[in-house]
Design a protein around this motif. Structure first.
Motif, short mmCIF file in Angstrom:
data_model
loop_
_atom_site.label_atom_id
_atom_site.label_comp_id
_atom_site.label_asym_id
_atom_site.label_seq_id
_atom_site.Cartn_x
_atom_site.Cartn_y
_atom_site.Cartn_z
N GLU A 59 0.88 -1.14 -0.10
CA GLU A 59 -0.15 0.15 -0.08
C GLU A 59 0.99 1.35 -0.06
O GLU A 59 2.11 1.32 0.43
N TYR A 61 0.29 4.92 1.21
CA TYR A 61 -0.47 6.01 2.19
C TYR A 61 -0.02 7.40 1.84
O TYR A 61 1.26 7.54 2.13
N ILE A 69 -6.15 7.03 9.60
CA ILE A 69 -6.45 5.65 9.91
C ILE A 69 -5.87 5.45 11.28
O ILE A 69 -6.67 4.91 11.94
N ARG A 90 -7.88 2.27 3.06
CA ARG A 90 -7.01 1.08 2.71
C ARG A 90 -7.04 0.40 1.23
O ARG A 90 -6.11 0.49 0.66
N LYS A 94 -4.17 0.68 -2.23
CA LYS A 94 -3.60 -0.42 -2.48
C LYS A 94 -2.73 -0.16 -4.04
O LYS A 94 -3.30 0.20 -4.81
#
Length: 184
Positions: A59, A61, A69, A90, A94
Protein backbone atom coordinates in the motif's frame (compact mmCIF):
# COMPACT_ATOMS: atom_id res chain seq x y z
CA UNK A 1 -12.85 20.71 -46.95
CA UNK A 2 -15.95 20.98 -44.79
CA UNK A 3 -17.27 17.68 -46.12
CA UNK A 4 -14.05 15.92 -45.13
CA UNK A 5 -14.19 17.40 -41.62
CA UNK A 6 -17.82 16.42 -41.21
CA UNK A 7 -17.08 12.91 -42.49
CA UNK A 8 -14.16 12.53 -40.06
CA UNK A 9 -16.30 13.82 -37.21
CA UNK A 10 -19.10 11.36 -38.00
CA UNK A 11 -16.73 8.41 -38.35
CA UNK A 12 -15.13 9.26 -35.02
CA UNK A 13 -18.52 9.51 -33.30
CA UNK A 14 -19.76 6.25 -34.84
CA UNK A 15 -16.55 4.45 -33.87
CA UNK A 16 -16.65 5.69 -30.28
CA UNK A 17 -20.37 4.86 -29.96
CA UNK A 18 -19.94 1.30 -31.25
CA UNK A 19 -16.71 0.66 -29.41
CA UNK A 20 -18.07 -0.82 -26.18
CA UNK A 21 -21.14 -3.00 -26.08
CA UNK A 22 -20.58 -3.41 -22.35
CA UNK A 23 -18.04 -3.13 -19.59
CA UNK A 24 -17.88 -5.87 -16.97
CA UNK A 25 -15.65 -5.22 -13.98
CA UNK A 26 -15.03 -8.14 -11.62
CA UNK A 27 -13.16 -7.78 -8.33
CA UNK A 28 -12.20 -11.14 -6.83
CA UNK A 29 -10.81 -11.19 -3.29
CA UNK A 30 -10.12 -13.49 -0.39
CA UNK A 31 -8.50 -13.16 2.99
CA UNK A 32 -6.74 -16.43 3.82
CA UNK A 33 -4.15 -15.59 2.49
CA UNK A 34 -5.08 -12.13 1.30
CA UNK A 35 -5.35 -11.83 -2.46
CA UNK A 36 -7.22 -9.60 -4.84
CA UNK A 37 -7.43 -9.09 -8.56
CA UNK A 38 -9.62 -7.14 -10.94
CA UNK A 39 -10.74 -8.15 -14.41
CA UNK A 40 -12.11 -5.24 -16.42
CA UNK A 41 -13.69 -6.48 -19.67
CA UNK A 42 -14.41 -3.93 -22.40
CA UNK A 43 -16.49 -5.77 -25.01
CA UNK A 44 -17.21 -4.74 -28.57
CA UNK A 45 -18.64 -6.68 -31.50
CA UNK A 46 -15.32 -8.09 -32.76
CA UNK A 47 -12.71 -8.13 -30.01
CA UNK A 48 -12.52 -7.45 -26.34
CA UNK A 49 -9.93 -5.86 -24.14
CA UNK A 50 -9.35 -7.14 -20.65
CA UNK A 51 -7.48 -4.98 -18.21
CA UNK A 52 -6.09 -7.28 -15.54
CA UNK A 53 -4.92 -5.81 -12.23
CA UNK A 54 -3.45 -7.85 -9.38
CA UNK A 55 -2.93 -6.57 -5.86
CA UNK A 56 0.79 -6.52 -5.09
CA UNK A 57 0.37 -6.78 -1.30
CA UNK A 58 1.71 -3.26 -0.82
CA UNK A 59 0.00 0.00 0.00
CA UNK A 60 1.01 3.61 -0.53
CA UNK A 61 -0.57 5.95 2.01
CA UNK A 62 -0.49 9.71 1.92
CA UNK A 63 0.58 11.40 5.12
CA UNK A 64 -2.95 12.61 5.86
CA UNK A 65 -4.38 9.11 5.21
CA UNK A 66 -1.88 7.57 7.66
CA UNK A 67 -2.82 10.10 10.32
CA UNK A 68 -6.55 9.56 9.77
CA UNK A 69 -6.28 5.76 9.85
CA UNK A 70 -4.21 5.85 13.05
CA UNK A 71 -6.68 8.27 14.61
CA UNK A 72 -9.63 6.02 13.73
CA UNK A 73 -7.91 2.79 14.80
CA UNK A 74 -7.17 4.22 18.25
CA UNK A 75 -10.75 5.36 18.73
CA UNK A 76 -12.56 3.02 21.14
CA UNK A 77 -16.15 3.38 19.93
CA UNK A 78 -15.94 3.55 16.16
CA UNK A 79 -19.13 3.92 14.19
CA UNK A 80 -19.96 1.84 11.11
CA UNK A 81 -19.23 4.90 8.95
CA UNK A 82 -15.79 5.25 10.50
CA UNK A 83 -15.05 1.56 9.87
CA UNK A 84 -16.14 2.07 6.25
CA UNK A 85 -13.83 5.09 6.04
CA UNK A 86 -10.87 2.95 7.21
CA UNK A 87 -11.69 0.29 4.61
CA UNK A 88 -12.02 2.90 1.87
CA UNK A 89 -8.70 4.53 2.79
CA UNK A 90 -6.99 1.12 2.73
CA UNK A 91 -8.59 0.17 -0.60
CA UNK A 92 -7.55 3.46 -2.18
CA UNK A 93 -3.96 2.95 -1.08
CA UNK A 94 -3.52 -0.52 -2.60
CA UNK A 95 -0.94 -0.95 -5.37
CA UNK A 96 -1.81 -3.12 -8.35
CA UNK A 97 0.21 -4.52 -11.23
CA UNK A 98 -1.73 -3.82 -14.43
CA UNK A 99 -1.76 -5.41 -17.87
CA UNK A 100 -3.99 -5.23 -20.94
CA UNK A 101 -4.90 -8.16 -23.19
CA UNK A 102 -6.97 -8.46 -26.36
CA UNK A 103 -9.29 -11.46 -26.71
CA UNK A 104 -11.55 -12.67 -29.49
CA UNK A 105 -15.24 -13.17 -28.90
CA UNK A 106 -14.72 -16.95 -28.93
CA UNK A 107 -12.37 -17.04 -25.94
CA UNK A 108 -13.95 -18.81 -22.93
CA UNK A 109 -13.53 -15.83 -20.62
CA UNK A 110 -15.39 -13.58 -23.08
CA UNK A 111 -18.12 -16.17 -23.62
CA UNK A 112 -18.61 -16.33 -19.84
CA UNK A 113 -18.74 -12.53 -19.67
CA UNK A 114 -21.40 -12.51 -22.41
CA UNK A 115 -23.37 -15.14 -20.52
CA UNK A 116 -23.24 -13.11 -17.29
CA UNK A 117 -24.53 -10.05 -19.17
CA UNK A 118 -27.42 -11.98 -20.70
CA UNK A 119 -28.37 -13.79 -17.45
CA UNK A 120 -29.39 -10.83 -15.31
CA UNK A 121 -32.80 -12.23 -14.26
CA UNK A 122 -31.37 -15.65 -13.44
CA UNK A 123 -28.57 -14.11 -11.37
CA UNK A 124 -30.97 -11.87 -9.46
CA UNK A 125 -33.20 -14.89 -8.72
CA UNK A 126 -30.19 -16.85 -7.49
CA UNK A 127 -29.10 -13.95 -5.25
CA UNK A 128 -32.62 -13.81 -3.78
CA UNK A 129 -32.64 -17.59 -3.23
CA UNK A 130 -29.25 -17.50 -1.48
CA UNK A 131 -29.75 -14.32 0.56
CA UNK A 132 -29.65 -16.23 3.88
CA UNK A 133 -26.74 -18.49 2.91
CA UNK A 134 -23.85 -18.29 5.37
CA UNK A 135 -20.32 -19.32 4.44
CA UNK A 136 -17.35 -18.45 6.59
CA UNK A 137 -14.09 -17.47 4.94
CA UNK A 138 -14.63 -17.64 1.21
CA UNK A 139 -13.96 -15.77 -2.00
CA UNK A 140 -15.82 -12.49 -2.54
CA UNK A 141 -16.77 -11.44 -6.06
CA UNK A 142 -18.05 -7.96 -6.82
CA UNK A 143 -19.33 -7.53 -10.35
CA UNK A 144 -20.16 -4.12 -11.85
CA UNK A 145 -21.75 -3.90 -15.28
CA UNK A 146 -22.07 -0.88 -17.52
CA UNK A 147 -24.22 -1.63 -20.52
CA UNK A 148 -24.87 0.91 -23.27
CA UNK A 149 -28.60 0.14 -23.10
CA UNK A 150 -29.05 0.17 -19.32
CA UNK A 151 -27.94 1.93 -16.18
CA UNK A 152 -24.93 0.61 -14.29
CA UNK A 153 -25.68 -2.22 -11.87
CA UNK A 154 -23.69 -4.60 -9.68
CA UNK A 155 -23.76 -7.93 -7.87
CA UNK A 156 -22.02 -8.90 -4.64
CA UNK A 157 -21.40 -12.63 -4.72
CA UNK A 158 -20.09 -14.55 -1.72
CA UNK A 159 -18.48 -17.98 -2.06
CA UNK A 160 -19.31 -19.00 -5.63
CA UNK A 161 -19.08 -22.79 -5.99
CA UNK A 162 -20.42 -25.58 -8.18
CA UNK A 163 -23.89 -25.37 -6.59
CA UNK A 164 -24.26 -21.64 -6.00
CA UNK A 165 -23.40 -18.92 -8.50
CA UNK A 166 -21.94 -21.36 -11.03
CA UNK A 167 -21.31 -18.68 -13.67
CA UNK A 168 -19.17 -16.69 -11.27
CA UNK A 169 -17.30 -19.78 -10.14
CA UNK A 170 -16.53 -20.57 -13.79
CA UNK A 171 -15.39 -16.99 -14.36
CA UNK A 172 -13.10 -17.12 -11.32
CA UNK A 173 -11.66 -20.47 -12.46
CA UNK A 174 -11.19 -19.31 -16.05
CA UNK A 175 -9.58 -16.01 -15.06
CA UNK A 176 -7.30 -17.81 -12.61
CA UNK A 177 -6.10 -20.10 -15.39
CA UNK A 178 -5.84 -17.34 -17.97
CA UNK A 179 -3.93 -14.90 -15.76
CA UNK A 180 -2.12 -17.50 -13.62
CA UNK A 181 -3.63 -16.37 -10.35
CA UNK A 182 -3.21 -18.65 -7.37
CA UNK A 183 -5.92 -18.57 -4.74
CA UNK A 184 -6.90 -20.94 -1.99
Amino acid sequence: MYKILILLFLLTKINSFAQNEYQLKVRVSGNMPEFEYIIDVHRNSENSKIYFSEYTGKETYTKTDKIRITELLHKKDRTANENMEIMKLRDNSKNYSKECFIFSKKDPIIELSDLIISSKKTILNEIETNKNRVVLDAIQVKVTIKNKNEAEYSYNIHAPDDEHYKLFRQLVNESSKEFRVVYY
